[in-house]
Design a protein around this motif. Structure first.
Motif, PDB file in Angstrom:
ATOM      1  N   SER A  21      24.608 -18.768   1.041  1.00  0.00           N
ATOM      2  CA  SER A  21      22.990 -19.614   0.523  1.00  0.00           C
ATOM      3  C   SER A  21      22.880 -20.546   0.071  1.00  0.00           C
ATOM      4  CB  SER A  21      22.537 -17.872   0.177  1.00  0.00           C
ATOM      5  OG  SER A  21      23.668 -17.846  -1.257  1.00  0.00           O
ATOM      6  N   SER A  22      24.060 -20.604  -1.099  1.00  0.00           N
ATOM      7  CA  SER A  22      23.703 -21.807  -2.000  1.00  0.00           C
ATOM      8  C   SER A  22      23.545 -22.946  -1.405  1.00  0.00           C
ATOM      9  CB  SER A  22      25.313 -21.687  -3.107  1.00  0.00           C
ATOM     10  OG  SER A  22      26.324 -22.072  -1.757  1.00  0.00           O
ATOM     11  N   PHE A  23      24.056 -22.960   0.245  1.00  0.00           N
ATOM     12  CA  PHE A  23      23.517 -24.703   1.253  1.00  0.00           C
ATOM     13  C   PHE A  23      22.277 -24.108   1.098  1.00  0.00           C
ATOM     14  CE2 PHE A  23      22.514 -25.983   5.160  1.00  0.00           C
ATOM     15  CZ  PHE A  23      23.421 -27.027   5.344  1.00  0.00           C
ATOM     16  N   TYR A  24      21.479 -23.840   0.763  1.00  0.00           N
ATOM     17  CA  TYR A  24      19.836 -23.246   1.301  1.00  0.00           C
ATOM     18  C   TYR A  24      18.859 -23.791  -0.144  1.00  0.00           C
ATOM     19  CZ  TYR A  24      21.246 -22.569   5.919  1.00  0.00           C
ATOM     20  OH  TYR A  24      21.886 -21.532   7.275  1.00  0.00           O
ATOM     21  N   ARG A  25      20.036 -22.925  -1.099  1.00  0.00           N
ATOM     22  CA  ARG A  25      18.667 -23.124  -1.890  1.00  0.00           C
ATOM     23  C   ARG A  25      19.829 -22.492  -3.677  1.00  0.00           C
ATOM     24  NH1 ARG A  25      18.074 -18.115   0.175  1.00  0.00           N
ATOM     25  NH2 ARG A  25      19.133 -16.145  -0.742  1.00  0.00           N
ATOM     26  N   SER A  26      18.800 -23.489  -4.713  1.00  0.00           N
ATOM     27  CA  SER A  26      19.944 -23.080  -6.134  1.00  0.00           C
ATOM     28  C   SER A  26      19.381 -20.875  -5.577  1.00  0.00           C
ATOM     29  CB  SER A  26      19.044 -23.955  -6.382  1.00  0.00           C
ATOM     30  OG  SER A  26      19.647 -23.087  -8.169  1.00  0.00           O
ATOM     31  N   HIS A  27      20.564 -20.805  -7.609  1.00  0.00           N
ATOM     32  CA  HIS A  27      20.496 -19.359  -7.283  1.00  0.00           C
ATOM     33  C   HIS A  27      20.359 -19.473  -9.329  1.00  0.00           C
ATOM     34  CE1 HIS A  27      20.939 -17.814  -3.931  1.00  0.00           C
ATOM     35  NE2 HIS A  27      21.936 -18.479  -3.564  1.00  0.00           N
ATOM     36  N   ARG A  28      19.744 -18.350  -9.941  1.00  0.00           N
ATOM     37  CA  ARG A  28      20.261 -17.714 -11.148  1.00  0.00           C
ATOM     38  C   ARG A  28      20.851 -18.551 -11.854  1.00  0.00           C
ATOM     39  NH1 ARG A  28      15.023 -14.649 -11.885  1.00  0.00           N
ATOM     40  NH2 ARG A  28      13.314 -15.546 -11.826  1.00  0.00           N
ATOM     41  N   LEU A  29      21.910 -18.319 -13.040  1.00  0.00           N
ATOM     42  CA  LEU A  29      23.179 -18.542 -13.886  1.00  0.00           C
ATOM     43  C   LEU A  29      23.186 -16.716 -13.279  1.00  0.00           C
ATOM     44  CD1 LEU A  29      23.724 -21.346 -16.181  1.00  0.00           C
ATOM     45  CD2 LEU A  29      23.498 -21.144 -13.288  1.00  0.00           C
ATOM     46  N   SER A  30      22.517 -16.317 -13.812  1.00  0.00           N
ATOM     47  CA  SER A  30      21.979 -14.922 -13.960  1.00  0.00           C
ATOM     48  C   SER A  30      22.980 -13.949 -12.336  1.00  0.00           C
ATOM     49  CB  SER A  30      21.008 -14.174 -14.121  1.00  0.00           C
ATOM     50  OG  SER A  30      20.044 -14.309 -13.480  1.00  0.00           O
ATOM     51  N   THR A  31      22.413 -14.269 -11.321  1.00  0.00           N
ATOM     52  CA  THR A  31      22.822 -14.346 -10.136  1.00  0.00           C
ATOM     53  C   THR A  31      24.115 -14.287  -9.678  1.00  0.00           C
ATOM     54  OG1 THR A  31      20.669 -14.605  -9.101  1.00  0.00           O
ATOM     55  CG2 THR A  31      22.713 -14.345  -7.680  1.00  0.00           C
ATOM     56  N   TRP A  32      24.524 -15.158 -10.157  1.00  0.00           N
ATOM     57  CA  TRP A  32      26.228 -15.735 -10.041  1.00  0.00           C
ATOM     58  C   TRP A  32      27.258 -14.985 -10.409  1.00  0.00           C
ATOM     59  CZ3 TRP A  32      27.971 -19.770  -6.188  1.00  0.00           C
ATOM     60  CH2 TRP A  32      27.209 -20.805  -5.244  1.00  0.00           C
ATOM     61  N   ALA A  33      26.528 -15.156 -11.658  1.00  0.00           N
ATOM     62  CA  ALA A  33      27.346 -13.833 -12.547  1.00  0.00           C
ATOM     63  C   ALA A  33      27.486 -12.550 -12.549  1.00  0.00           C
ATOM     64  CB  ALA A  33      27.063 -13.907 -14.776  1.00  0.00           C
ATOM     65  N   ARG A  34      26.446 -11.993 -12.158  1.00  0.00           N
ATOM     66  CA  ARG A  34      26.475 -11.011 -11.557  1.00  0.00           C
ATOM     67  C   ARG A  34      27.602 -10.486  -9.993  1.00  0.00           C
ATOM     68  NH1 ARG A  34      21.371 -10.523 -10.178  1.00  0.00           N
ATOM     69  NH2 ARG A  34      21.463 -11.032  -7.003  1.00  0.00           N
ATOM     70  N   TRP A  35      27.384 -11.038  -9.208  1.00  0.00           N
ATOM     71  CA  TRP A  35      28.170 -11.072  -7.885  1.00  0.00           C
ATOM     72  C   TRP A  35      29.421 -11.002  -9.003  1.00  0.00           C
ATOM     73  CZ3 TRP A  35      25.969 -16.296  -5.698  1.00  0.00           C
ATOM     74  CH2 TRP A  35      24.612 -15.459  -4.548  1.00  0.00           C
ATOM     75  N   ALA A  36      30.203 -12.004  -9.782  1.00  0.00           N
ATOM     76  CA  ALA A  36      31.042 -11.984 -10.334  1.00  0.00           C
ATOM     77  C   ALA A  36      31.925 -10.501 -10.831  1.00  0.00           C
ATOM     78  CB  ALA A  36      31.337 -12.895 -10.768  1.00  0.00           C
ATOM     79  N   ASP A  37      30.459 -10.522 -12.143  1.00  0.00           N
ATOM     80  CA  ASP A  37      30.630  -8.762 -12.331  1.00  0.00           C
ATOM     81  C   ASP A  37      30.861  -7.709 -11.253  1.00  0.00           C
ATOM     82  OD1 ASP A  37      31.021 -10.298 -14.629  1.00  0.00           O
ATOM     83  OD2 ASP A  37      28.815  -9.644 -15.024  1.00  0.00           O
ATOM     84  N   SER A  38      30.281  -7.575 -10.007  1.00  0.00           N
ATOM     85  CA  SER A  38      30.043  -7.064  -9.395  1.00  0.00           C
ATOM     86  C   SER A  38      31.915  -6.206  -7.970  1.00  0.00           C
ATOM     87  CB  SER A  38      29.144  -6.622  -8.001  1.00  0.00           C
ATOM     88  OG  SER A  38      28.883  -7.936  -7.064  1.00  0.00           O
ATOM     89  N   VAL A  39      32.356  -6.891  -7.723  1.00  0.00           N
ATOM     90  CA  VAL A  39      33.768  -7.254  -7.382  1.00  0.00           C
ATOM     91  C   VAL A  39      35.242  -7.432  -8.327  1.00  0.00           C
ATOM     92  CG1 VAL A  39      32.554  -8.275  -5.701  1.00  0.00           C
ATOM     93  CG2 VAL A  39      34.386  -9.819  -7.656  1.00  0.00           C
ATOM     94  N   PRO A  40      36.039  -6.859  -7.454  1.00  0.00           N
ATOM     95  CA  PRO A  40      37.363  -6.713  -8.281  1.00  0.00           C
ATOM     96  C   PRO A  40      38.171  -7.311  -8.161  1.00  0.00           C
ATOM     97  CG  PRO A  40      37.173  -5.869  -5.987  1.00  0.00           C
ATOM     98  CD  PRO A  40      36.113  -6.216  -6.195  1.00  0.00           C
ATOM     99  N   GLU A  41      38.689  -7.489  -9.618  1.00  0.00           N
ATOM    100  CA  GLU A  41      39.626  -9.164 -10.301  1.00  0.00           C
ATOM    101  C   GLU A  41      40.092  -9.707  -9.300  1.00  0.00           C
ATOM    102  OE1 GLU A  41      38.604  -9.565 -13.734  1.00  0.00           O
ATOM    103  OE2 GLU A  41      37.843  -8.448 -13.385  1.00  0.00           O
ATOM    104  N   ASP A  42      40.908  -9.671  -8.322  1.00  0.00           N
ATOM    105  CA  ASP A  42      41.508 -10.344  -7.400  1.00  0.00           C
ATOM    106  C   ASP A  42      40.387 -10.748  -5.905  1.00  0.00           C
ATOM    107  OD1 ASP A  42      43.902 -11.566  -6.576  1.00  0.00           O
ATOM    108  OD2 ASP A  42      43.677 -10.585  -4.760  1.00  0.00           O
ATOM    109  N   PHE A  43      39.520 -10.453  -6.330  1.00  0.00           N
ATOM    110  CA  PHE A  43      38.556 -11.122  -4.957  1.00  0.00           C
ATOM    111  C   PHE A  43      37.597 -12.204  -5.338  1.00  0.00           C
ATOM    112  CE2 PHE A  43      34.835 -11.525  -3.092  1.00  0.00           C
ATOM    113  CZ  PHE A  43      34.388 -11.062  -1.687  1.00  0.00           C
ATOM    114  N   HIS A  44      38.225 -13.449  -4.768  1.00  0.00           N
ATOM    115  CA  HIS A  44      37.521 -15.307  -4.714  1.00  0.00           C
ATOM    116  C   HIS A  44      36.467 -15.150  -4.170  1.00  0.00           C
ATOM    117  CE1 HIS A  44      40.116 -14.773  -7.230  1.00  0.00           C
ATOM    118  NE2 HIS A  44      40.758 -16.051  -7.263  1.00  0.00           N
ATOM    119  N   PHE A  45      35.401 -16.116  -4.396  1.00  0.00           N
ATOM    120  CA  PHE A  45      34.186 -17.092  -3.717  1.00  0.00           C
ATOM    121  C   PHE A  45      34.175 -18.246  -2.977  1.00  0.00           C
ATOM    122  CE2 PHE A  45      32.582 -13.293  -6.545  1.00  0.00           C
ATOM    123  CZ  PHE A  45      31.639 -13.006  -5.702  1.00  0.00           C
ATOM    124  N   ALA A  46      34.009 -18.697  -1.974  1.00  0.00           N
ATOM    125  CA  ALA A  46      34.212 -19.850  -2.085  1.00  0.00           C
ATOM    126  C   ALA A  46      33.009 -20.082  -1.926  1.00  0.00           C
ATOM    127  CB  ALA A  46      34.658 -20.061  -0.653  1.00  0.00           C
TER     128      ALA A  46
END
Length: 249
Positions: A53-78
């Motif tokens: 989705s970051s290809f199409y539009r910008s996201h709030r920093l709070s959105t990225w932070a929420r994604w990071a907080d909602s997944v296990p410690e070893d989970f990674h995002f490209a």
């Protein structure tokens, strides 16, 4: 020279297998039991995801932070770079555009994996433009970067050396527009498979034979960080293919 399996002295790094996006089709709901958002449920089954989705539009920093907080410690995002950089500017972007995106992606913290720059099929290799962008990028960002060029002029030894000079990996894609496009290139410390579905792009599932061959190829990259992202998501094939590859590995 490739080492034979019998000579391996260190365990293979755990490959990261996932899909482009974390939407869960209704017919796959049973694969992701329990409560929570789609991302929370997805992250219990896979250890990575590609943010498209970051290809199409910008996201709030709070959105990225929420994604990071909602997944296990070893989970990674490209994180896929915006089309404003790759398709509209064709890498001739402003430093402010690049800084803004990197600030967003860096909000993921330790859960940020590679930054993906996918180029449009019409964008042929332009050495001065590419070098200018790579220098700007590396002045701002030192971690993993992967490039998915889609014009035949990018698949030469000279371009591959340029990518290595700037420690940029090149996607191994399917379908591949040239034989070289189907193999990893550039920075060999990062191997990034990006599978779009074949013969019907974004729709077709992969055969178990294809996935078994892919698993064997992944096992040869024992010293690299390996990512495999299934982008054949239009009909939900990506989820089943990712699960099959997990099993084969």
């Amino acid at each position: 020279m490739r080492k034979e399996a019998s000579n391996r002295t260190a365990p293979m790094k755990r490959p990261r297998i996932g899909t482009a996006g974390w939407s869960i089709p209704s017919h796959h709901a049973a694969i992701f039991p329990g409560s929570g958002t789609h991302l929370e449920r997805y992250s219990r089954a896979f250890n990575c995801v590609e943010v498209n989705s970051s290809f199409y539009r910008s996201h709030r920093l709070s959105t990225w932070a929420r994604w990071a907080d909602s997944v296990p410690e070893d989970f990674h995002f490209a994180a896929k770079a915006p089309k404003a950089i790759t398709h509209e500017a064709k890498l001739n972007c402003t430093i402010e555009q690049l800084q803004a995106f990197l600030q967003e992606a860096n909000t993921l913290g330790q859960k940020l994996g590679p930054i993906l720059f996918q180029l449009p099929p019409s964008f042929s290799f332009d050495e001065p433009r590419a070098k200018t962008f790579f220098i700007m990028l590396r002045d701002l960002y030192s971690a993993y970067v992967v490039l998915e060029p889609r014009h035949p002029t990018w698949f030469t030894q000279e371009v591959d050396q340029l990518l290595r000079n700037y420690e940029i990996a090149r996607v191994a894609a399917d379908p591949a527009i040239t034989p070289e496009a189907g193999e990893p290139g550039g920075n060999k410390r990062l191997i990034y498979y990006r599978l779009h579905g074949s013969p019907h792009t974004y729709y077709s599932a992969y055969s178990e034979t294809y996935l078994a061959n892919l698993a064997a190829a992944i096992h040869n990259h024992i010293d690299a960080d390996v990512w495999c992202i299934f982008d054949n998501t239009a009909a939900g094939a990506a989820i089943e293919d990712a699960q099959t590859l997990q099993r084969l590995l």
